[in-house]
Design a protein around this motif. Structure first.
Motif, mmCIF file in Angstrom:
data_model
loop_
_atom_site.group_PDB
_atom_site.id
_atom_site.type_symbol
_atom_site.label_atom_id
_atom_site.label_comp_id
_atom_site.label_asym_id
_atom_site.label_seq_id
_atom_site.Cartn_x
_atom_site.Cartn_y
_atom_site.Cartn_z
ATOM 1 N N VAL A 85 85.333 -8.074 24.378
ATOM 2 C CA VAL A 85 86.445 -7.497 24.477
ATOM 3 C C VAL A 85 86.953 -8.262 25.396
ATOM 4 C CG1 VAL A 85 88.142 -5.503 24.981
ATOM 5 C CG2 VAL A 85 85.586 -5.303 23.802
ATOM 6 N N ARG A 86 86.383 -8.727 26.384
ATOM 7 C CA ARG A 86 87.476 -9.523 27.535
ATOM 8 C C ARG A 86 87.172 -10.796 27.400
ATOM 9 N NH1 ARG A 86 82.150 -7.085 30.718
ATOM 10 N NH2 ARG A 86 80.779 -9.186 30.491
ATOM 11 N N ASP A 87 86.797 -11.573 26.309
ATOM 12 C CA ASP A 87 86.769 -13.208 25.702
ATOM 13 C C ASP A 87 88.383 -12.875 25.215
ATOM 14 O OD1 ASP A 87 84.733 -14.094 27.146
ATOM 15 O OD2 ASP A 87 83.352 -14.280 25.166
ATOM 16 N N PHE A 88 88.297 -12.133 24.111
ATOM 17 C CA PHE A 88 89.240 -11.665 23.340
ATOM 18 C C PHE A 88 90.622 -11.254 23.914
ATOM 19 C CE2 PHE A 88 86.598 -11.994 19.502
ATOM 20 C CZ PHE A 88 87.326 -12.533 18.666
ATOM 21 N N ILE A 89 90.736 -10.336 25.181
ATOM 22 C CA ILE A 89 91.729 -10.501 25.675
ATOM 23 C C ILE A 89 92.047 -11.122 25.931
ATOM 24 C CG2 ILE A 89 92.705 -9.242 27.918
ATOM 25 C CD1 ILE A 89 91.058 -6.814 27.284
ATOM 26 N N SER A 90 91.647 -12.113 26.980
ATOM 27 C CA SER A 90 91.562 -13.397 28.331
ATOM 28 C C SER A 90 91.508 -14.854 27.359
ATOM 29 C CB SER A 90 90.858 -13.000 29.274
ATOM 30 O OG SER A 90 89.298 -13.462 28.915
ATOM 31 N N THR A 98 94.578 -8.893 20.138
ATOM 32 C CA THR A 98 95.167 -7.360 19.388
ATOM 33 C C THR A 98 94.122 -6.444 18.852
ATOM 34 O OG1 THR A 98 97.474 -7.825 17.913
ATOM 35 C CG2 THR A 98 95.824 -6.064 16.627
ATOM 36 N N LEU A 99 92.658 -7.296 18.667
ATOM 37 C CA LEU A 99 92.162 -7.060 17.944
ATOM 38 C C LEU A 99 90.844 -6.897 19.649
ATOM 39 C CD1 LEU A 99 89.753 -6.578 15.790
ATOM 40 C CD2 LEU A 99 88.540 -8.718 16.334
ATOM 41 N N GLY A 100 90.768 -7.564 20.760
ATOM 42 C CA GLY A 100 90.355 -6.891 21.654
ATOM 43 C C GLY A 100 90.815 -5.639 22.453
ATOM 44 N N LEU A 101 92.116 -5.300 22.086
ATOM 45 C CA LEU A 101 92.673 -4.285 22.737
ATOM 46 C C LEU A 101 92.378 -3.108 22.250
ATOM 47 C CD1 LEU A 101 96.638 -5.916 24.038
ATOM 48 C CD2 LEU A 101 94.307 -5.614 25.535
ATOM 49 N N PHE A 115 90.874 -7.994 34.276
ATOM 50 C CA PHE A 115 90.563 -8.610 33.159
ATOM 51 C C PHE A 115 91.830 -8.737 32.634
ATOM 52 C CE2 PHE A 115 85.753 -8.433 33.350
ATOM 53 C CZ PHE A 115 85.366 -9.565 33.024
ATOM 54 N N VAL A 116 92.414 -7.778 32.667
ATOM 55 C CA VAL A 116 94.014 -7.739 32.374
ATOM 56 C C VAL A 116 94.642 -8.586 33.377
ATOM 57 C CG1 VAL A 116 96.417 -6.575 31.549
ATOM 58 C CG2 VAL A 116 94.071 -5.909 30.698
ATOM 59 N N ARG A 117 94.388 -8.411 34.416
ATOM 60 C CA ARG A 117 95.114 -8.656 35.271
ATOM 61 C C ARG A 117 94.910 -10.321 35.482
ATOM 62 N NH1 ARG A 117 93.684 -4.253 39.127
ATOM 63 N NH2 ARG A 117 94.949 -2.858 39.081
ATOM 64 N N HIS A 119 93.947 -12.020 33.750
ATOM 65 C CA HIS A 119 94.915 -12.438 32.032
ATOM 66 C C HIS A 119 96.268 -12.581 32.368
ATOM 67 C CE1 HIS A 119 95.106 -14.153 28.347
ATOM 68 N NE2 HIS A 119 95.838 -12.421 28.542
ATOM 69 N N ILE A 120 96.603 -11.933 33.421
ATOM 70 C CA ILE A 120 98.670 -11.362 33.598
ATOM 71 C C ILE A 120 98.694 -13.087 34.419
ATOM 72 C CG2 ILE A 120 100.169 -10.579 34.945
ATOM 73 C CD1 ILE A 120 99.037 -7.774 33.941
ATOM 74 N N GLU A 121 98.015 -13.200 35.415
ATOM 75 C CA GLU A 121 97.892 -14.573 36.404
ATOM 76 C C GLU A 121 97.570 -15.596 36.030
ATOM 77 O OE1 GLU A 121 94.765 -14.027 39.619
ATOM 78 O OE2 GLU A 121 95.397 -11.691 39.932
ATOM 79 N N ASP A 122 97.145 -16.099 34.512
ATOM 80 C CA ASP A 122 96.961 -17.359 33.724
ATOM 81 C C ASP A 122 98.433 -16.955 33.173
ATOM 82 O OD1 ASP A 122 93.953 -17.088 35.460
ATOM 83 O OD2 ASP A 122 93.274 -16.400 33.076
ATOM 84 N N LEU A 123 98.484 -16.015 32.498
ATOM 85 C CA LEU A 123 99.839 -16.205 31.574
ATOM 86 C C LEU A 123 100.885 -16.720 32.630
ATOM 87 C CD1 LEU A 123 98.838 -13.764 29.243
ATOM 88 C CD2 LEU A 123 98.902 -15.318 28.702
ATOM 89 N N GLN A 124 101.494 -16.073 33.573
ATOM 90 C CA GLN A 124 101.820 -16.947 34.572
ATOM 91 C C GLN A 124 101.846 -18.247 34.765
ATOM 92 O OE1 GLN A 124 101.507 -13.665 37.918
ATOM 93 N NE2 GLN A 124 103.529 -12.654 36.707
ATOM 94 N N GLN A 125 100.974 -19.000 35.203
ATOM 95 C CA GLN A 125 100.379 -19.965 35.409
ATOM 96 C C GLN A 125 100.694 -20.713 34.782
ATOM 97 O OE1 GLN A 125 100.073 -21.926 38.671
ATOM 98 N NE2 GLN A 125 100.538 -23.402 37.883
ATOM 99 N N GLU A 126 100.217 -20.900 32.689
ATOM 100 C CA GLU A 126 100.810 -21.600 31.286
ATOM 101 C C GLU A 126 102.269 -21.209 31.656
ATOM 102 O OE1 GLU A 126 99.531 -23.862 28.924
ATOM 103 O OE2 GLU A 126 98.380 -22.619 30.424
#
Length: 190
Positions: A85-90, A98-101, A115-117, A119-126
């Motif tokens: 779940v963690r891997d699919f979310i992030s 979709t599957l992780g959520l 993990f969601v926080r 991932h949000i930080e990683d997305l913002q950096q991306e």
């Protein structure tokens, strides 16, 4: 990351099931389509998970029917499920989480939020990285199409959309009333 492990373990998380029950659920929810899996491969993966100690099967005989295995998850299986779940979310892959959520409920709320926080930080950096790439490419090729560089712009838009929805997921997890409603598959979609 393994889609089959996530689906099988996620479905066994609530109750022991036969392979046929898992197959039927996957087909009924069209998970085979949107999660990009082959229903016929589920049985092979059940065998692999059992062989490696993530699940165990108990043979059952009902009337004149053939003997069937009812599978249950082990503690190692629960750990693997949470990791999936963690891997699919992030994870950055072709699946927009979709599957992780769908199986988010198997993580403790504080872990899911962390993990969601992250991932949000990683997305913002991306987003920043993609914008930098786009500026550089436009400077190098000013006569390209207005959407060029196509792949970088497309990636940027995908990231922005995912960021929007991950923020919505975090809102759900941070609110005790809504977080308490996440008890089984697809509750995040309620």
């Amino acid at each position: 990351m393994n889609r089959y492990d996530l689906i099988i373990l996620g479905l066994l998380e609530n109750k022991p099931q036969h392979g046929y029950d898992i197959k039927t659920f996957v087909e009924a929810t069209e998970m085979n389509r949107w999660a990009n899996i082959s229903v016929s491969s589920l049985y092979n993966r059940l065998g692999w998970l059992e062989k490696h100690g993530y699940i165990y099967g108990t043979e059952q005989q009902v009337g004149n029917r053939p003997v069937r295995n009812e599978f249950e998850m082990t503690d190692a299986g629960r750990e693997l499920l949470q990791q999936e779940v963690r891997d699919f979310i992030s994870g950055f892959n072709d699946d927009p989480r979709t599957l992780g959520l769908a199986f988010l409920h198997v993580l403790p709320n504080d872990m899911a939020q962390a993990f969601v926080r992250q991932h949000i930080e990683d997305l913002q950096q991306e987003v920043k990285n993609q914008k930098s790439i786009i500026r550089k490419k436009k400077a190098e090729n000013p006569l390209l199409n207005s959407l060029s560089p196509i792949l970088s712009n497309m990636s940027l838009e995908h990231i922005r959309v995912e960021l929007k929805y991950m923020k919505a997921v975090l809102e759900i997890l941070e609110n005790p009333e809504t977080a308490d409603q996440l008890n089984s598959i697809f509750d995040i979609n309620g």
